[in-house]
Write an enzyme that holds these catalytic residues in place. Structure first.
Site, short mmCIF file in Angstrom:
data_model
loop_
_atom_site.label_atom_id
_atom_site.label_comp_id
_atom_site.label_asym_id
_atom_site.label_seq_id
_atom_site.Cartn_x
_atom_site.Cartn_y
_atom_site.Cartn_z
N HIS A 133 -5.29 9.33 0.05
CA HIS A 133 -5.23 8.58 1.30
C HIS A 133 -6.01 9.25 2.43
O HIS A 133 -5.68 9.13 3.60
CB HIS A 133 -3.77 8.36 1.74
CG HIS A 133 -3.60 7.10 2.57
ND1 HIS A 133 -3.83 7.08 3.92
CD2 HIS A 133 -3.24 5.85 2.23
CE1 HIS A 133 -3.61 5.86 4.37
NE2 HIS A 133 -3.25 5.09 3.37
N HIS A 164 3.67 -2.28 3.28
CA HIS A 164 3.71 -0.90 2.80
C HIS A 164 4.96 -0.64 1.99
O HIS A 164 6.08 -0.84 2.46
CB HIS A 164 3.56 0.07 3.98
CG HIS A 164 2.19 0.05 4.55
ND1 HIS A 164 1.77 -0.92 5.42
CD2 HIS A 164 1.12 0.85 4.32
CE1 HIS A 164 0.49 -0.72 5.72
NE2 HIS A 164 0.07 0.35 5.07
N TYR A 194 -6.67 2.73 5.44
CA TYR A 194 -6.83 2.12 6.77
C TYR A 194 -7.77 0.91 6.75
O TYR A 194 -8.12 0.39 7.80
CB TYR A 194 -7.33 3.16 7.80
CG TYR A 194 -6.59 4.47 7.69
CD1 TYR A 194 -5.27 4.58 8.11
CD2 TYR A 194 -7.20 5.59 7.11
CE1 TYR A 194 -4.58 5.77 7.96
CE2 TYR A 194 -6.51 6.78 6.96
CZ TYR A 194 -5.21 6.87 7.39
OH TYR A 194 -4.52 8.04 7.24
N ASP A 208 0.82 -1.21 0.00
CA ASP A 208 0.00 0.00 0.00
C ASP A 208 0.86 1.26 0.00
O ASP A 208 2.04 1.24 0.34
CB ASP A 208 -0.88 0.03 1.25
CG ASP A 208 -1.99 -1.00 1.23
OD1 ASP A 208 -1.95 -1.90 0.37
OD2 ASP A 208 -2.88 -0.92 2.08
N ASP A 209 0.22 2.36 -0.33
CA ASP A 209 0.69 3.74 -0.08
C ASP A 209 1.70 4.28 -1.09
O ASP A 209 2.13 5.42 -0.98
CB ASP A 209 1.27 3.91 1.34
CG ASP A 209 0.21 3.81 2.41
OD1 ASP A 209 -0.96 3.54 2.07
OD2 ASP A 209 0.54 3.99 3.59
ZN LIG Z 1 -2.65 3.14 3.13
#
Ligand SMILES: [Zn+2]
Length: 243
Positions: free
Chosen positions: A107, A191, A135, A48-49
């Protein structure tokens, strides 16, 4: 207040649908939420991210091990997806057969409803079919907004802990503990923005998972579903490709 207004409108439209629509139409108004893989012996490594600076190295590690990953990208989070040094990394991951998916634009909590699907389809040509809400948070409003965009929601059943303070060694211990339970499948959360994940945890986890006999596949492959709503040629960058 905005949320309350939207929620009220959603409840109203949901009530109207309930009164008149078939069960199939009702199902389509709320995106399906998956938290576990369904195809036995498969593990989905998800990140993610990003897109972020370690992306190419993560892709290379996956490739060197015959593994596929899934990247839930933001449009503008740690980096802007359109930046000249970032955009090619998104394309690189896609071109190497890894799944690209949505993690929303900025996000923020998904009730603000801004999305990155357009950027992903411009850069790669693929229009994603999957979103992971920031989240992992969702409610019926989020599910309705995802369904409107043709997205299913993919969360996870294993968290490496890399975004909540776990050291790389702790993340590796977390992987060991789960693998030692011999689950049929694992849908992981990692992540892309953590160097310890990219350079320490990931190589270790791949070796442990492979040794345990798991096939390392995309989220779509571990669920037996399509990764994209459509696939076309990528676009040509112009001045509108900006964050
Ligand atoms: Zn995230």
């Amino acid at each position: 207040m905005l949320f309350n207004t939207l929620a009220t409108a959603l409840v109203a439209s949901g009530a109207a649908l309930f009164a008149s629509a078939s069960p199939i139409e009702s199902r389509q108004t709320l995106a399906t939420v998956f938290t576990s893989c369904t195809v036995a012996n498969r593990v989905a490594l998800t990140f993610d991210d990003g897109p972020y600076n370690y992306l190419n190295d993560i892709v290379n590690t996956l490739d060197a091990n015959g593994a596929k990953g899934t990247f839930f990208f933001n449009g503008n989070n740690w980096r802007c997806i359109y930046d000249s040094d970032i955009r090619p990394r998104v394309k690189y991951a896609y071109d190497h057969g890894h799944q690209v998916a949505s993690h929303t634009w900025a996000h923020k909590d998904l009730t603000t409803l801004s999305w990155d699907q357009k950027a992903l389809s411009r850069i790669t040509g693929a229009y994603p079919a999957w979103v992971r809400p920031p989240y992992g948070n969702y409610n019926n409003l989020v599910r309705q907004a995802a369904a409107t965009r043709g997205l299913s929601i993919a969360n996870w059943d294993f968290d490496s802990g890399d975004s909540s303070g776990a050291t790389p060694q702790q993340s590796k211990n977390n992987y060991d503990a789960r693998i030692n339970q011999h689950p049929s499948t694992i849908l992981t959360l990692n992540h892309e923005t953590q160097s310890g994940t990219a350079y320490d945890v990931l190589p270790y986890a791949i070796q442990r998972l492979k040794a345990a006999g798991y096939q390392l596949v995309t989220v779509a492959e571990c669920l037996g579903r399509a990764p994209y709503q459509s696939v076309a040629a990528p676009g040509t960058p112009d001045s509108s490709w900006t964050c």
